[in-house]
Write an enzyme that holds these catalytic residues in place. Structure first.
Site, PDB file in Angstrom:
ATOM      1  N   HIS A  49       0.988  -1.266  -0.062  1.00 29.41           N
ATOM      2  CA  HIS A  49      -0.066   0.062  -0.159  1.00 29.41           C
ATOM      3  C   HIS A  49       0.747   1.348  -0.091  1.00 29.41           C
ATOM      4  O   HIS A  49       0.999   1.671   1.118  1.00 29.41           O
ATOM      5  CB  HIS A  49      -1.002  -0.092   1.193  1.00 29.41           C
ATOM      6  CG  HIS A  49      -2.005   0.962   1.115  1.00 29.41           C
ATOM      7  ND1 HIS A  49      -2.091   2.186   1.623  1.00 29.41           N
ATOM      8  CD2 HIS A  49      -3.274   0.756   0.447  1.00 29.41           C
ATOM      9  CE1 HIS A  49      -3.313   2.635   1.228  1.00 29.41           C
ATOM     10  NE2 HIS A  49      -4.156   1.783   0.821  1.00 29.41           N
ATOM     11  N   PHE A  50       1.185   1.683  -0.906  1.00 29.91           N
ATOM     12  CA  PHE A  50       1.331   1.089  -2.280  1.00 29.91           C
ATOM     13  C   PHE A  50       3.022   1.066  -2.750  1.00 29.91           C
ATOM     14  O   PHE A  50       3.661   2.071  -2.108  1.00 29.91           O
ATOM     15  CB  PHE A  50       0.713   2.239  -3.202  1.00 29.91           C
ATOM     16  CG  PHE A  50      -0.602   2.298  -2.997  1.00 29.91           C
ATOM     17  CD1 PHE A  50      -1.374   1.253  -3.502  1.00 29.91           C
ATOM     18  CD2 PHE A  50      -1.231   3.484  -2.200  1.00 29.91           C
ATOM     19  CE1 PHE A  50      -2.937   1.638  -3.224  1.00 29.91           C
ATOM     20  CE2 PHE A  50      -2.695   3.587  -2.171  1.00 29.91           C
ATOM     21  CZ  PHE A  50      -3.333   2.621  -2.604  1.00 29.91           C
TER      22      PHE A  50
END
Length: 148
Positions: A49-50
């Protein structure tokens, strides 16, 4: 009142990697709590993420708020055993995410009891980084005494 990580671990049932409060810098039991989460690149959620653009998931910011709410209602200054109580979250309303939280940020979480009735509490919660609001929500929780 203030609590370090060792005291927090004894208070709430969460543990790594889901313990999202590092310390409590102010707590007035059943009224308000100010807690701190130091966000580091080593957090397991940053793996996905991410990749290349790590951002703390909003749901985990809300979870940190919920953990601060739990500390607010089960902490006490009368020496009672806080492990005698469980806190169950009933609803999260009006959650808003204003700015991303990234590695290196210090998340300051402030929760205030706005309404208490019987065994339920409503909280107004705010999360800030460097005095800038990054998230807010209203949380409703039920406090239950554990059976022996």
């Amino acid at each position: 009142m203030q609590f370090n990580i060792q005291e927090i671990i004894k208070m709430i049932p969460h543990s790594y990697p889901f313990l999202l409060i590092d310390k409590v810098i102010a707590c007035t039991p059943n009224e308000s709590t100010i807690a701190v989460k130091n966000v580091t690149f080593n957090e397991p959620f940053f793996i996905g993420h991410f990749p290349g653009n790590p951002i703390m998931p909003g749901v985990l910011i809300v979870e940190a708020m919920a953990q601060a709410c739990m500390i607010c209602v089960i902490s006490n200054d009368q020496g009672q055993n806080t492990q005698d109580y469980s806190v169950y979250f009933m609803s999260i309303e009006l959650a808003k995410f204003r700015k991303p939280v990234i590695p290196g940020d210090t998340l300051i979480i402030e929760v205030n009891v706005t309404h208490k009735r019987n065994n339920t509490c409503k909280f107004q919660c705010h999360a800030q980084v460097e005095n800038t609001l990054v998230a807010e929500a209203q949380i409703l929780a039920m406090i239950k005494q554990n059976e022996a």
